[in-house]
Design a protein around this motif. Structure first.
Motif, PDB file in Angstrom:
ATOM      1  N   VAL A 126       0.843  -1.200   0.000  1.00 53.14           N
ATOM      2  CA  VAL A 126       0.000   0.000   0.000  1.00 53.14           C
ATOM      3  C   VAL A 126       0.874   1.243   0.000  1.00 53.14           C
ATOM      4  CG1 VAL A 126      -1.931  -1.139   1.140  1.00 53.14           C
ATOM      5  CG2 VAL A 126      -0.153  -0.051   2.535  1.00 53.14           C
ATOM      6  N   GLY A 127       0.239   2.387  -0.239  1.00 57.38           N
ATOM      7  CA  GLY A 127       0.960   3.648  -0.338  1.00 57.38           C
ATOM      8  C   GLY A 127       1.100   4.365   0.989  1.00 57.38           C
ATOM      9  N   PRO A 128       1.822   5.488   0.992  1.00 64.16           N
ATOM     10  CA  PRO A 128       2.125   6.221   2.225  1.00 64.16           C
ATOM     11  C   PRO A 128       0.861   6.682   2.943  1.00 64.16           C
ATOM     12  CG  PRO A 128       3.453   7.038   0.393  1.00 64.16           C
ATOM     13  CD  PRO A 128       2.444   6.112  -0.197  1.00 64.16           C
ATOM     14  N   ALA A 167      -4.178   5.830   8.507  1.00 61.43           N
ATOM     15  CA  ALA A 167      -5.533   6.281   8.173  1.00 61.43           C
ATOM     16  C   ALA A 167      -6.584   5.189   8.324  1.00 61.43           C
ATOM     17  CB  ALA A 167      -5.557   6.825   6.749  1.00 61.43           C
ATOM     18  N   PHE A 168      -6.230   3.920   8.089  1.00 66.46           N
ATOM     19  CA  PHE A 168      -7.266   2.907   7.912  1.00 66.46           C
ATOM     20  C   PHE A 168      -7.157   1.680   8.808  1.00 66.46           C
ATOM     21  CE2 PHE A 168      -6.652   4.918   3.639  1.00 66.46           C
ATOM     22  CZ  PHE A 168      -7.751   5.745   3.731  1.00 66.46           C
ATOM     23  N   LYS A 188     -15.249   0.211  12.594  1.00 65.62           N
ATOM     24  CA  LYS A 188     -16.423   0.225  11.718  1.00 65.62           C
ATOM     25  C   LYS A 188     -16.372   1.355  10.691  1.00 65.62           C
ATOM     26  CE  LYS A 188     -19.416  -2.020  15.105  1.00 65.62           C
ATOM     27  NZ  LYS A 188     -19.191  -3.332  14.456  1.00 65.62           N
ATOM     28  N   LYS A 189     -15.490   2.332  10.894  1.00 67.52           N
ATOM     29  CA  LYS A 189     -15.372   3.437   9.943  1.00 67.52           C
ATOM     30  C   LYS A 189     -14.332   3.175   8.859  1.00 67.52           C
ATOM     31  CE  LYS A 189     -16.892   7.013  13.199  1.00 67.52           C
ATOM     32  NZ  LYS A 189     -16.544   8.322  13.828  1.00 67.52           N
ATOM     33  N   SER A 190     -13.577   2.101   8.985  1.00 69.74           N
ATOM     34  CA  SER A 190     -12.539   1.825   7.998  1.00 69.74           C
ATOM     35  C   SER A 190     -13.157   1.291   6.709  1.00 69.74           C
ATOM     36  CB  SER A 190     -11.547   0.794   8.535  1.00 69.74           C
ATOM     37  OG  SER A 190     -10.567   0.494   7.549  1.00 69.74           O
ATOM     38  N   PRO A 191     -12.666   1.738   5.552  1.00 69.62           N
ATOM     39  CA  PRO A 191     -13.208   1.263   4.279  1.00 69.62           C
ATOM     40  C   PRO A 191     -12.628  -0.073   3.831  1.00 69.62           C
ATOM     41  CG  PRO A 191     -11.528   2.895   3.868  1.00 69.62           C
ATOM     42  CD  PRO A 191     -11.678   2.824   5.366  1.00 69.62           C
ATOM     43  N   VAL A 192     -11.625  -0.574   4.535  1.00 69.28           N
ATOM     44  CA  VAL A 192     -11.007  -1.854   4.173  1.00 69.28           C
ATOM     45  C   VAL A 192     -11.317  -2.877   5.249  1.00 69.28           C
ATOM     46  CG1 VAL A 192      -9.191  -0.762   2.831  1.00 69.28           C
ATOM     47  CG2 VAL A 192      -8.804  -1.205   5.255  1.00 69.28           C
ATOM     48  N   GLY A 223      -2.366   7.790  -0.073  1.00 68.33           N
ATOM     49  CA  GLY A 223      -1.497   6.693  -0.469  1.00 68.33           C
ATOM     50  C   GLY A 223      -1.620   6.248  -1.909  1.00 68.33           C
ATOM     51  N   HIS A 224      -2.173   7.080  -2.784  1.00 68.01           N
ATOM     52  CA  HIS A 224      -2.361   6.647  -4.171  1.00 68.01           C
ATOM     53  C   HIS A 224      -1.018   6.373  -4.852  1.00 68.01           C
ATOM     54  CE1 HIS A 224      -3.378   6.743  -8.467  1.00 68.01           C
ATOM     55  NE2 HIS A 224      -4.614   6.435  -8.094  1.00 68.01           N
TER      56      HIS A 224
END
Length: 359
Positions: free
Chosen positions: A136-138, A143-144, A152-156, A203-204
């Motif tokens: 993954v990116g920086p 963040a996740f 529960k707020k994490s998108p992954v 992190g893109h």
């Protein structure tokens, strides 16, 4: 390195690249969510893909995947992911199923690289064995993590990386540059780079694979650096084609004649929306930081103008019926003319204006 001389990458080895149709399709998406300013009579995307790339490092035998597309059970992803009212979303297979049907097992994949954490790129890493790293990116971990359902707020999902090495690229420890991008030499021999391409998402990443030597050619895997080619083109480095070229491009995907002066029509389309003819038709409307996303696009335009670099973003529908997909290799893309064929194919989306006065 290429015709433009703007985008420089030191010499190195090559990797083998295949473009995988993940069976992901996303359609009926309002353009206003993705790009701005609007273009009359083009308000929604058709069914676009979410490509995955298989990168094979020939000397070591290591294999990496760049993005995984949409998992078939996308409805069961983290509820923190937005709902998509009216969108047409489908995925028939997991990427691992496509690999295994063609003789590549999950245990042969050393790394999965996420361009970023958005739902239509994540796939389902849990279908791969724990020996497969997730890259993954920086800023991703801060963040996740932890993932859903712990957070529960994490998108992954926790299941995406549970029991496997979650590897976050740190560009601060390398002084490598590819063009104006900070770069990470993934295999250590100049064959494949990860590029720090911020703006669209935390992190893109983009990928840059060297596909041939003499000349050095590259495939640039763009992720969501753009959602439509009109965010990249035209540019100060890549002007609109001549009228004759535009007619030739149009004939590749339409039997209908277009305006006798299509260049003038496109120039007027730009002027009517307050844009110059040497900047892209669109700016991004979706992103973590739009200003940074635009700056990243401007850097990528240098690569896009180089005829030895083929820029392919994740949802580029110009590849349909044009290129050979996995299990075929894409390394001979320049020899086969795929870069030049697909570069301006997006103009088909502006057909209403181009058809005016054609007859």
């Amino acid at each position: 390195m290429g015709s433009s001389g703007l985008f420089q990458v030191d010499g190195g080895k090559t990797v083998s690249v295949s473009i995988i149709d993940t069976t992901s399709r996303i359609g009926n998406v309002p353009l206003e969510l993705l790009v701005t300013p609007p273009i009359p009579d083009f308000s929604r995307l058709g069914a676009v893909p979410s490509w995955s790339f298989l990168i094979e490092h020939e000397s070591s035998g290591k294999k990496a995947l760049f993005d995984l597309g949409i998992p078939p059970d996308w409805q069961n992803m983290s509820p923190a992911i937005s709902t998509f009212p009216g969108w047409d979303i489908s995925a028939q297979k997991n990427t691992i199923d496509i690999l295994e049907a063609n003789g590549i097992s999950g245990s042969q994949i050393n790394s999965i690289i996420w361009s970023h954490w958005h739902w239509d790129h994540l796939g389902d890493p849990s279908t791969f064995p724990p020996t497969t790293d997730l890259v993954v990116g920086p800023g991703f971990k801060q963040a996740f993590l932890p993932g859903f359902p712990v957070n529960k707020k994490s998108p992954v999902r926790e299941s995406d990386f549970a029991g496997r090495n979650l590897r976050e690229i740190d560009f601060s420890i390398t002084k490598l540059l590819a063009g104006k991008f900070h770069a990470f030499d993934f295999f250590g021999d100049g064959s494949f780079y990860l590029l720090d391409t911020p703006g669209h998402a935390i992190g893109h990443l983009c990928g840059l694979a060297r596909t041939t030597n003499s000349p050095d050619t590259f495939i640039m895997m763009g992720g969501d650096l753009c959602h439509h080619s009109g965010e990249m083109r035209p540019s100060p480095h890549l002007p609109l084609p001549s009228d004759n070229q535009l007619h030739e491009i149009w004939q590749r995907f339409s039997a209908t004649a277009i305006h006798p002066c299509p260049g003038a029509v496109l120039a007027q389309l730009q002027h009517s929306r307050g844009r110059d003819v040497d900047i892209p038709f669109y700016d991004p409307a979706m992103g973590h930081d739009i200003d940074i996303a635009i700056d990243t696009i401007k850097k990528a335009q240098e690569a896009d103008s180089d005829d030895n670099i083929w820029f392919v973003f994740a949802h580029d529908d110009s590849l349909f019926d044009t290129v050979d997909l996995f299990p075929a290799k894409a390394n001979a893309w320049k020899e086969k003319g795929w870069g030049s064929t697909t570069k301006w194919a997006f103009l088909k989306d502006f057909k209403t204006g181009l058809l005016q006065g054609a007859n």
